[in-house]
Design a protein around this motif. Sequence first.
Motif, PDB file in Angstrom:
ATOM      1  N   MET A  43       0.829  -1.207   0.000  1.00 26.05           N
ATOM      2  CA  MET A  43       0.000   0.000   0.000  1.00 26.05           C
ATOM      3  C   MET A  43       0.864   1.258   0.000  1.00 26.05           C
ATOM      4  SD  MET A  43      -3.050  -1.187   2.589  1.00 26.05           S
ATOM      5  CE  MET A  43      -4.004   0.335   2.444  1.00 26.05           C
ATOM      6  N   VAL A  44       1.978   1.206   0.728  1.00 28.30           N
ATOM      7  CA  VAL A  44       2.901   2.345   0.744  1.00 28.30           C
ATOM      8  C   VAL A  44       3.428   2.606  -0.664  1.00 28.30           C
ATOM      9  CG1 VAL A  44       5.164   3.135   1.559  1.00 28.30           C
ATOM     10  CG2 VAL A  44       3.552   2.114   3.170  1.00 28.30           C
ATOM     11  N   LEU A  45       3.830   1.551  -1.353  1.00 26.86           N
ATOM     12  CA  LEU A  45       4.355   1.701  -2.719  1.00 26.86           C
ATOM     13  C   LEU A  45       3.272   2.164  -3.694  1.00 26.86           C
ATOM     14  CD1 LEU A  45       6.687  -1.415  -2.954  1.00 26.86           C
ATOM     15  CD2 LEU A  45       7.332   0.973  -2.601  1.00 26.86           C
ATOM     16  N   ASN A  46       2.093   1.577  -3.614  1.00 31.60           N
ATOM     17  CA  ASN A  46       1.008   1.975  -4.509  1.00 31.60           C
ATOM     18  C   ASN A  46       0.576   3.416  -4.283  1.00 31.60           C
ATOM     19  OD1 ASN A  46       0.768  -0.449  -5.926  1.00 31.60           O
ATOM     20  ND2 ASN A  46      -0.569  -1.322  -4.387  1.00 31.60           N
ATOM     21  N   SER A  47       0.598   3.846  -3.046  1.00 31.03           N
ATOM     22  CA  SER A  47       0.165   5.212  -2.746  1.00 31.03           C
ATOM     23  C   SER A  47       1.088   6.255  -3.380  1.00 31.03           C
ATOM     24  CB  SER A  47       0.081   5.428  -1.232  1.00 31.03           C
ATOM     25  OG  SER A  47       1.366   5.468  -0.650  1.00 31.03           O
ATOM     26  N   LYS A  49       2.379   6.181  -6.239  1.00 32.62           N
ATOM     27  CA  LYS A  49       1.937   6.380  -7.624  1.00 32.62           C
ATOM     28  C   LYS A  49       0.773   7.361  -7.715  1.00 32.62           C
ATOM     29  CE  LYS A  49       3.269   1.659  -8.629  1.00 32.62           C
ATOM     30  NZ  LYS A  49       2.769   0.300  -8.850  1.00 32.62           N
ATOM     31  N   ASP A  50       0.015   7.482  -6.616  1.00 34.03           N
ATOM     32  CA  ASP A  50      -1.123   8.394  -6.572  1.00 34.03           C
ATOM     33  C   ASP A  50      -0.785   9.715  -5.880  1.00 34.03           C
ATOM     34  OD1 ASP A  50      -2.935   6.712  -7.904  1.00 34.03           O
ATOM     35  OD2 ASP A  50      -3.392   5.625  -6.057  1.00 34.03           O
ATOM     36  N   GLY A  51       0.499   9.925  -5.599  1.00 35.66           N
ATOM     37  CA  GLY A  51       0.911  11.177  -4.971  1.00 35.66           C
ATOM     38  C   GLY A  51       0.636  11.251  -3.480  1.00 35.66           C
ATOM     39  N   ILE A  52       0.496  10.092  -2.850  1.00 29.56           N
ATOM     40  CA  ILE A  52       0.214  10.023  -1.419  1.00 29.56           C
ATOM     41  C   ILE A  52       1.428   9.424  -0.721  1.00 29.56           C
ATOM     42  CG2 ILE A  52      -1.272   9.009   0.349  1.00 29.56           C
ATOM     43  CD1 ILE A  52      -3.417   8.746  -1.914  1.00 29.56           C
ATOM     44  N   ILE A  53       1.877  10.064   0.334  1.00 30.51           N
ATOM     45  CA  ILE A  53       3.016   9.545   1.093  1.00 30.51           C
ATOM     46  C   ILE A  53       2.495   8.901   2.374  1.00 30.51           C
ATOM     47  CG2 ILE A  53       5.151  10.112   2.304  1.00 30.51           C
ATOM     48  CD1 ILE A  53       5.438  12.485   0.353  1.00 30.51           C
ATOM     49  N   LEU A  54       2.680   7.594   2.472  1.00 27.02           N
ATOM     50  CA  LEU A  54       2.338   6.840   3.674  1.00 27.02           C
ATOM     51  C   LEU A  54       3.623   6.258   4.238  1.00 27.02           C
ATOM     52  CD1 LEU A  54      -0.701   4.758   2.325  1.00 27.02           C
ATOM     53  CD2 LEU A  54      -0.789   6.853   3.670  1.00 27.02           C
ATOM     54  N   LEU A  55       3.654   6.044   5.513  1.00 21.29           N
ATOM     55  CA  LEU A  55       4.791   5.399   6.165  1.00 21.29           C
ATOM     56  C   LEU A  55       4.281   4.150   6.857  1.00 21.29           C
ATOM     57  CD1 LEU A  55       6.322   8.576   7.836  1.00 21.29           C
ATOM     58  CD2 LEU A  55       7.028   7.512   5.691  1.00 21.29           C
ATOM     59  N   SER A  56       5.086   3.098   6.849  1.00 24.70           N
ATOM     60  CA  SER A  56       4.689   1.903   7.591  1.00 24.70           C
ATOM     61  C   SER A  56       5.364   1.932   8.956  1.00 24.70           C
ATOM     62  CB  SER A  56       5.032   0.630   6.822  1.00 24.70           C
ATOM     63  OG  SER A  56       6.412   0.524   6.617  1.00 24.70           O
ATOM     64  N   ALA A  57       4.627   1.479   9.944  1.00 23.00           N
ATOM     65  CA  ALA A  57       5.117   1.475  11.326  1.00 23.00           C
ATOM     66  C   ALA A  57       4.591   0.214  11.999  1.00 23.00           C
ATOM     67  CB  ALA A  57       4.621   2.730  12.048  1.00 23.00           C
ATOM     68  N   GLY A  58       4.881   0.071  13.256  1.00 22.83           N
ATOM     69  CA  GLY A  58       4.420  -1.088  14.009  1.00 22.83           C
ATOM     70  C   GLY A  58       5.467  -2.190  14.007  1.00 22.83           C
ATOM     71  N   PRO A  59       5.268  -3.190  14.841  1.00 19.71           N
ATOM     72  CA  PRO A  59       6.247  -4.266  15.004  1.00 19.71           C
ATOM     73  C   PRO A  59       6.594  -5.003  13.709  1.00 19.71           C
ATOM     74  CG  PRO A  59       4.552  -4.409  16.699  1.00 19.71           C
ATOM     75  CD  PRO A  59       4.130  -3.332  15.746  1.00 19.71           C
ATOM     76  N   VAL A  60       5.611  -5.185  12.819  1.00 20.85           N
ATOM     77  CA  VAL A  60       5.881  -5.880  11.555  1.00 20.85           C
ATOM     78  C   VAL A  60       5.562  -4.987  10.355  1.00 20.85           C
ATOM     79  CG1 VAL A  60       5.608  -8.212  12.494  1.00 20.85           C
ATOM     80  CG2 VAL A  60       3.614  -7.016  11.588  1.00 20.85           C
TER      81      VAL A  60
END
Length: 90
Positions: A43-47, A49-60
Amino acid sequence: RFRNALEAIDSPLRGDVRGIGLMLGLEIIDKHGDPDGALAGSMVLNSLKDGIILLSAGPVGHVLALAPPFAIRDEAIAYLCPRLTDYLTG
């Protein structure tokens, strides 16, 4: 408004919405309710492409960290949430 929009995402792969104010985390889970870091990562990678910056967090890496500007507009929320739903449904 932002939290409500995230909580309204209708997908069995959407877990909890956590956080305070606009600093929110969206938990991504698998069909068994377990953390799904692989899906969150895609989802981070796909976002991007749509101009959205997401970060992944959490234990996994299964929590999407969302930190929009303080002046987030309804149009931005309306742009983001349907795309998150699309990413969850493949």
